[in-house]
Scaffold this motif. Structure first.
Motif, short mmCIF file in Angstrom:
data_model
loop_
_atom_site.label_atom_id
_atom_site.label_comp_id
_atom_site.label_asym_id
_atom_site.label_seq_id
_atom_site.Cartn_x
_atom_site.Cartn_y
_atom_site.Cartn_z
N TYR A 269 0.81 -1.22 0.00
CA TYR A 269 0.00 0.00 0.00
C TYR A 269 0.85 1.27 0.00
CZ TYR A 269 -3.39 3.49 1.65
OH TYR A 269 -4.16 4.60 1.77
N GLY A 270 1.83 1.35 0.89
CA GLY A 270 2.67 2.55 0.95
C GLY A 270 3.41 2.77 -0.35
N CYS A 271 3.92 1.70 -0.93
CA CYS A 271 4.62 1.78 -2.21
C CYS A 271 3.68 2.24 -3.32
CB CYS A 271 5.22 0.41 -2.53
SG CYS A 271 5.87 0.24 -4.19
N GLN A 272 2.45 1.75 -3.32
CA GLN A 272 1.49 2.17 -4.34
C GLN A 272 1.12 3.64 -4.19
OE1 GLN A 272 -1.78 -0.64 -4.24
NE2 GLN A 272 -0.66 -2.15 -5.45
N HIS A 508 5.18 12.48 17.66
CA HIS A 508 6.54 12.09 17.29
C HIS A 508 6.47 10.68 16.72
CE1 HIS A 508 10.86 12.91 17.61
NE2 HIS A 508 11.04 11.64 17.94
N LEU A 509 7.34 10.39 15.73
CA LEU A 509 7.36 9.08 15.09
C LEU A 509 8.66 8.35 15.44
CD1 LEU A 509 6.10 9.47 11.41
CD2 LEU A 509 5.20 7.91 13.12
N VAL A 510 8.55 7.08 15.79
CA VAL A 510 9.71 6.22 15.95
C VAL A 510 9.47 5.01 15.05
CG1 VAL A 510 11.14 4.86 17.52
CG2 VAL A 510 10.07 6.98 18.33
N CYS A 511 10.37 4.79 14.09
CA CYS A 511 10.10 3.77 13.08
C CYS A 511 11.37 3.47 12.31
CB CYS A 511 9.01 4.27 12.13
SG CYS A 511 9.48 5.79 11.26
N THR A 512 11.22 2.77 11.22
CA THR A 512 12.32 2.54 10.28
C THR A 512 11.92 3.15 8.94
OG1 THR A 512 11.39 0.35 9.82
CG2 THR A 512 13.22 0.46 11.39
N PHE A 513 12.73 4.08 8.45
CA PHE A 513 12.39 4.72 7.18
C PHE A 513 12.59 3.79 5.98
CE2 PHE A 513 12.62 9.56 8.23
CZ PHE A 513 11.29 9.51 8.62
N SER A 514 13.09 2.59 6.22
CA SER A 514 13.10 1.60 5.15
C SER A 514 11.68 1.17 4.81
CB SER A 514 13.93 0.38 5.56
OG SER A 514 13.42 -0.20 6.76
N SER A 515 10.73 1.46 5.70
CA SER A 515 9.32 1.11 5.49
C SER A 515 8.59 2.25 4.80
CB SER A 515 8.65 0.80 6.83
OG SER A 515 7.24 0.76 6.68
N GLN A 516 7.89 1.94 3.71
CA GLN A 516 7.11 2.95 3.00
C GLN A 516 5.94 3.44 3.83
OE1 GLN A 516 7.40 3.65 -0.75
NE2 GLN A 516 8.18 1.75 -1.57
N VAL A 517 5.42 2.58 4.71
CA VAL A 517 4.31 2.99 5.57
C VAL A 517 4.75 4.13 6.48
CG1 VAL A 517 2.87 2.27 7.52
CG2 VAL A 517 3.07 0.81 5.51
N CYS A 518 5.92 3.98 7.09
CA CYS A 518 6.39 5.02 8.00
C CYS A 518 6.72 6.29 7.25
CB CYS A 518 7.60 4.54 8.79
SG CYS A 518 8.06 5.71 10.07
N ARG A 519 7.35 6.18 6.08
CA ARG A 519 7.67 7.38 5.31
C ARG A 519 6.40 8.09 4.87
NH1 ARG A 519 11.06 3.98 2.46
NH2 ARG A 519 10.23 4.60 0.43
N THR A 520 5.36 7.33 4.53
CA THR A 520 4.09 7.95 4.15
C THR A 520 3.49 8.71 5.33
OG1 THR A 520 3.65 6.19 2.54
CG2 THR A 520 1.77 7.50 3.27
N ALA A 521 3.50 8.10 6.51
CA ALA A 521 2.97 8.78 7.70
C ALA A 521 3.76 10.06 7.98
CB ALA A 521 3.04 7.84 8.91
N TYR A 522 5.06 10.01 7.82
CA TYR A 522 5.92 11.17 8.03
C TYR A 522 5.61 12.27 7.02
CZ TYR A 522 10.38 13.78 8.34
OH TYR A 522 11.35 14.75 8.47
N GLU A 523 5.36 11.90 5.78
CA GLU A 523 5.01 12.89 4.75
C GLU A 523 3.67 13.55 5.07
OE1 GLU A 523 7.31 10.22 1.37
OE2 GLU A 523 5.15 10.03 1.69
N ILE A 524 2.68 12.75 5.47
CA ILE A 524 1.37 13.30 5.80
C ILE A 524 1.47 14.19 7.04
CG2 ILE A 524 -0.99 12.72 6.51
CD1 ILE A 524 -0.61 10.11 4.87
N MET A 525 2.33 13.81 7.99
CA MET A 525 2.53 14.61 9.21
C MET A 525 2.91 16.06 8.88
SD MET A 525 5.27 13.99 12.30
CE MET A 525 4.43 12.69 13.22
#
Length: 619
Positions: A269-272, A508-525
């Motif tokens: 989903y995040g990749c799409q 605040h976000l704690v995650c791995t930016f290798s994950s598209q899900v986390c990067r998407t959440a960060y972008e929306i933030m």
């Protein structure tokens, strides 16, 4: 107020005084309700209900923050009733009433601030935009945003302020990493006292770092520029949203130039989502209306429009004109775009580039302009259909999502061992603990909440067992549906949408930016705050956009190699960055020498790439 002062004279009846105080205390709140609930007259019926509901939610939250004041007023009234209030105390009460932040004027200002937010579906008290970025006390944060100067900061000031904040983290990364190495050597040789001394230095150093970060946050909130930051962020976002709306709704759809984007890229989903954003960026750059082909979507067979609002009001298909593959010709009406990995030739406006006309404003406003830019496309795309909106509201309510809260995303299953390393829950919680200790550095105390999202249901139960002093909010059932075997279902889609929604709304976000899900959440933030670029901790990668052009940083401090692994750097060299090791060093390639190696992270600064894009005059 003159009448109130007279009522506190020696001859005034105590019952009258009590009644006046009670009426004054509550008339403001009644006035707020009446004005706000009647201000929507004349609007469309459907919009009226939605806006009224949102404003009622805002008003109820504001009422929640009057509890303390109510208790104070009750005590004063009790004293009045028993004739125990002297004249000095009465004057203090008058002062309270005159300066009460809940007076009608200020109350209306607070309720009238329309916050931006992912899906615009968050209760007002949870939207960072409306909370002055604090996330603890909406009323206090709103008032704290009232600037003294109401001016505009210089680019140099904003850049330097953000650089100091970043380098506080980098110097701590370096010293904590080096001291930990020394501690291991000392421990192996049995020097217990020295090992304990190093441990104490680390503890004190961490506290010092938190104090500095707290001071930097206080500086931002009190430097007189918060009004400008909020206004500039809104103005820039409104401009981009108007341009996207104009692009997607041509006056003549049949003859409009179009770009076809196929949603069903073979990934998650995040990749799409990032694939669609890439298509949208190309559409924006080429002034083509994007046509999203989503029927038969692997996550929802009915297509995008059954989950989110259509990306156009009336231009939904490519028409009868012949479609040509990228790059086509200048007179090609319908262009079909491949995935970003196959795009040849590659245009200069792909991420990490931002529009040349917006770049000067973005450089001053935001710490990472490309993340803001991507967030604006997601803001337009992820407008929910009503059932999706209701599902999000219900999900937040059922989970008990409240702020302050740290969003933690733990990616396991198919990522581990292929694209990312496995990190224990303890590694994530170390940074959660650090965040809350920074929040409490001045002696305050908050409820420690964590929203935990994962594709492994066991992680949520493990966190609850190991960290009972935290409120761990998460749904193991959603995590189970996110596993590979059940990922591509309607239920799993709802779960991942809710996860990203709540992660993006965390403080605040704690995650791995290798994950598209986390990067998407960060972008929306980034759509929630004027600048949320610092509101994260990644356990692995720095931020990147899949298929991006080179990520370059400019050298500002020369560097001589310390070991054979280090780069030699001259001022103004460009370094193509591969990643941050989070130990004070980053890895990259010096584009002047083509040497690959390590370098101190603080010796470089971001080079913001820009591209000349359409200006959309008149929009």
């Amino acid at each position: 107020m003159l009448l109130v002062r007279q009522l506190f004279g020696a001859s005034a009846n105590s019952w009258v005084r009590a009644l006046v105080i009670f009426v004054l205390a509550w008339v403001a709140l009644v006035y707020v309700f009446v004005v706000k609930l009647t201000s929507t007259q004349g609007q469309q019926a459907t919009g009226e209900n939605e806006i009224s509901a949102r404003r009622i939610t805002q008003a109820l939250q504001l009422l929640e923050h009057t509890k303390q004041r109510n208790a104070e007023l009750k005590q004063l009234i009790d004293e009045l009733m028993s004739d125990q209030l002297d004249k000095q105390s009465a004057l203090k009460l008058v002062q309270k009433l005159e300066n009460d932040p809940l007076n009608p004027k200020q109350g209306l200002e607070s309720l009238g601030a329309e916050p931006e937010g992912f899906f615009d579906s968050a209760p007002a008290g949870l939207r960072g935009w409306n909370n002055g970025e604090g996330g603890n006390d909406p009323q206090a944060d709103f008032l704290a945003g009232d600037d003294l100067a109401h001016g505009e900061p210089s680019l140099e000031y904003e850049f330097t302020r953000r650089r100091i904040q970043t380098n506080i983290g980098e110097i701590w990364n370096y010293f904590s990493s080096e001291l930990a190495k020394i501690s291991k050597v000392v421990a192996s040789k049995g020097h217990k006292e020295l090992e304990e001394s190093i441990s104490q230095v680390l503890v004190q150093g961490a506290e010092h770092k938190r104090s500095l970060l707290s001071d930097m946050e206080h500086l931002r909130r009190s430097d007189g520029y918060e009004t400008w930051r909020h206004k500039e962020a809104r103005d820039l976002s409104d401009l981009v949203q108007r341009r996207l709306n104009h692009l997607q709704n041509p006056s003549d759809c049949q003859n409009a130039r179009k770009l076809v984007c196929k949603l069903n890229k073979g990934c998650g989903y995040g990749c799409q989502l990032h694939h669609v954003v890439y298509c949208f960026i190309v559409a924006y750059a080429t002034e083509r209306t994007m046509i999203l082909k989503s029927r038969g979507w692997r996550y929802h067979k009915g297509g995008w429009e059954e989950v989110f609002q259509p990306i156009s009001k009336g231009c939904h298909n490519a028409g009868t004109a012949n479609a040509y593959n990228w790059p086509g010709k200048p007179n090609t009406q319908v262009l079909v775009l491949p995935i970003i990995d196959s795009l040849m030739p590659r245009p200069p406006y792909l991420p990490l580039a931002v529009p040349e006309d917006l770049a000067p404003r973005l450089k001053r406003l935001h710490g990472d302009p490309i993340v803001w830019w991507v967030g604006q496309f997601l803001k337009y795309l992820l407008r929910p259909q009503q059932p999706t909106r209701e599902f999000l509201f219900a999900g937040m309510r059922n989970l008990g999502f409240e702020r302050p809260i740290v969003g933690v995303h733990v990616r396991r299953t198919d990522k581990v061992g292929t694209e990312a390393a496995c990190h224990s829950i303890g590694e994530y919680m170390t940074h959660v603990e650090d965040y809350y200790r920074t929040l409490e550095i001045n002696g305050s105390s908050v409820v420690r909440r964590v929203f935990l999202a994962s594709d492994d249901a066991n992680v949520i139960e493990e966190a609850r067992e190991k960290y009972p002093h935290y409120q761990i909010i998460g749904d193991p059932e959603v995590a189970r549906m996110a596993s590979v075997s059940t990922r591509y279902t309607d239920t799993a889609l709802n779960g991942i949408i809710l996860d990203i929604h709540l992660l993006s709304m965390s403080d605040h976000l704690v995650c791995t930016f290798s994950s598209q899900v986390c990067r998407t959440a960060y972008e929306i933030m980034q759509t929630m705050y004027p600048d949320a670029s610092h509101r994260f901790k990644s356990l692995d990668d720095i931020y990147y956009y899949g298929g991006q052009n080179a990520h370059n940083r400019r050298v500002v401090i020369a560097h001589s190699p310390r070991t054979h692994e280090d780069l030699q750097l001259r001022v103004d060299d460009l370094v193509s960055v591969a990643g941050n090791h989070w130990d004070g060093n980053s890895k990259g390639k010096n584009t002047r020498t083509n040497q690959v190696g390590l370098f101190p992270s603080f010796k470089v600064e971001e080079k913001i790439d820009t591209a000349k894009l359409p200006l959309y005059p008149g929009v």
